[in-house]
Design an enzyme around this catalytic site. Structure first.
Site, short mmCIF file in Angstrom:
data_model
loop_
_atom_site.label_atom_id
_atom_site.label_comp_id
_atom_site.label_asym_id
_atom_site.label_seq_id
_atom_site.Cartn_x
_atom_site.Cartn_y
_atom_site.Cartn_z
N GLU A 61 0.82 -1.22 0.00
CA GLU A 61 0.00 0.00 0.00
C GLU A 61 0.85 1.27 0.00
O GLU A 61 0.50 2.28 0.61
CB GLU A 61 -0.94 0.03 1.22
CG GLU A 61 -2.02 -1.02 1.21
CD GLU A 61 -3.10 -0.74 0.17
OE1 GLU A 61 -3.60 0.38 0.12
OE2 GLU A 61 -3.44 -1.67 -0.58
N GLY A 62 1.96 1.21 -0.70
CA GLY A 62 2.89 2.34 -0.74
C GLY A 62 4.04 2.11 0.22
O GLY A 62 3.84 1.98 1.42
#
Length: 386
Positions: free
Chosen positions: A371-372
């Site tokens: 998620e990043g």
């Protein structure tokens, strides 16, 4: 057992009840299965999934109007995620994966789409779901996806490849992000709803991973997949907006998961340090060990408070991109630090498979990537300071 500092934010009876349910389920079902699930590597733990569904854990975050538990606020989702992940983060993330699928459907979908795709997730035997964004050449840069959506009579044809898709192949329902034109970047990204049996949709072999093995990851291949217009999620070009909004939520919830993992490491290290004796006293009384445990405790509490701030802002409808990134960055790096500290405190036993510390250290690394990455979170935070 580390307890949540609920004196800061008093909980309702309903919140207390679901946390107790998750605590008991974590003790009786998740923690005992953690080692076997890790060793199985590329097998989905269906028994734990179905047991969680029977008591309402897999759909607790979904709206009551579709049969879910009705805990739609991000704050409660974070409380639950920490509790489940304190038992085991890999399994905890699997059990709540339906929420990651549901977020863009709720953000962009019509009432009819929500009814069709979300109600099945609220049953006693819910299907697995997946969110397909990442591609071989588009990870952190989601606007660079090249999976193409071509307009045809009655709908669209999707062609492309996705990578590292959680629950790939085992999921029944997918939200797939494609672009109408790569040159448009974010303005061309559009979301689509697909079922596993759709002609042209296929999957690669499960990837063997360092950790977090409860969730199977595969490549997803789309070979001229027809999607009717009714299964487009939101308007054309609206997918990126929906994705960024759901990223704020998912990063905050994943930060809660990382906090739960870090908390598990702290609990294990403290328990061991109280029992292990060297030089005539428990090692917790040696300053070198005591200071390390103190650093763990301080970081866990700091991560949790950042998670709670981000969750409260999201629930209040306030801008939260930077705050979610701060929570994700801090919690992920706290999980990595605390897993190292637990292994260090247990010494040789921490390096062995007799304890879960080494597993949690492998699990924690994903928190700095998914998620990043932590690098991306720092970029988001730095951008907010300009």
């Amino acid at each position: 057992m580390v307890r949540l500092p609920t004196e800061l934010v008093p909980l309702t009876e309903e919140q207390q009840a679901i946390l107790e349910l998750c605590r008991q389920f974590g003790r009786d079902m998740i923690r005992p299965a953690a080692r076997a699930v890790d060793e199985a590597d590329i097998e989905t733990p269906w028994q734990v999934w179905r047991a969680a569904a029977q008591v309402g854990i897999t759909g607790f975050m979904l709206p009551a109007e579709y049969g879910g538990g009705g805990f739609t606020d991000v704050f409660t989702q974070c409380l639950v995620q920490e509790e489940l992940s304190a038992a085991d983060a890999a399994i905890g993330n699997l059990l709540t994966s339906g929420g990651f699928f549901a977020d863009p459907v709720l953000e962009l979908g019509t009432p009819e789409q929500c009814e069709r795709w979300l109600r099945p997730l609220c049953t006693d035997d819910p299907p697995m779901t997946a969110l397909a964004v990442t591609e071989p050449d588009a990870g952190s840069d989601s606007a660079a996806i090249t999976t193409r959506a071509t307009t045809v009579d009655g709908g669209y044809r999707l062609t492309g490849q996705k990578a590292w898709i959680s629950n790939g192949g085992v999921a029944e329902s997918y939200v797939v992000f494609a672009t109408l034109d790569p040159a448009l970047r974010s303005r061309g990204v559009t979301a689509f709803l697909l079922s596993r049996g759709t002609p042209g949709l296929s999957f690669g072999a499960p990837m063997r991973k360092m950790g977090q093995r409860a969730i199977v990851n595969t490549e997803v291949f789309l070979d001229d997949v027809f999607v009717p217009e009714a299964d487009r999620l939101g308007a054309e070009g609206q997918g990126f907006y929906g994705l960024m909004r759901t990223f704020d939520i998912s990063r905050t919830v994943l930060a809660a998961s990382a906090t739960g993992l870090a908390r598990a490491c702290l609990e294990l290290a403290v328990d061991y340090a109280r029992e292990r004796t060297q030089f005539g006293k428990p090692i917790i009384e040696h300053q070198a060990v005591g200071f390390r445990l103190a650093d763990m405790a301080a970081r866990v509490d700091a991560a949790r408070l950042l998670v709670w701030r981000a969750a409260r802002r999201l629930d209040a409808g306030l801008p939260c991109t930077a705050e979610s990134a701060m929570a994700k960055l801090t919690a992920a790096e706290t999980a990595m630090f605390c897993s190292w500290a637990a292994v260090q405190t247990l010494g040789g036993w921490g390096y062995s498979r007799e304890f879960l510390a080494e597993k949690w250290m492998r699990d924690a690394k994903l928190e700095e990537i998914e998620e990043g990455t932590s690098d991306i979170q720092r970029m988001i935070i730095a951008r907010s300071l300009r």
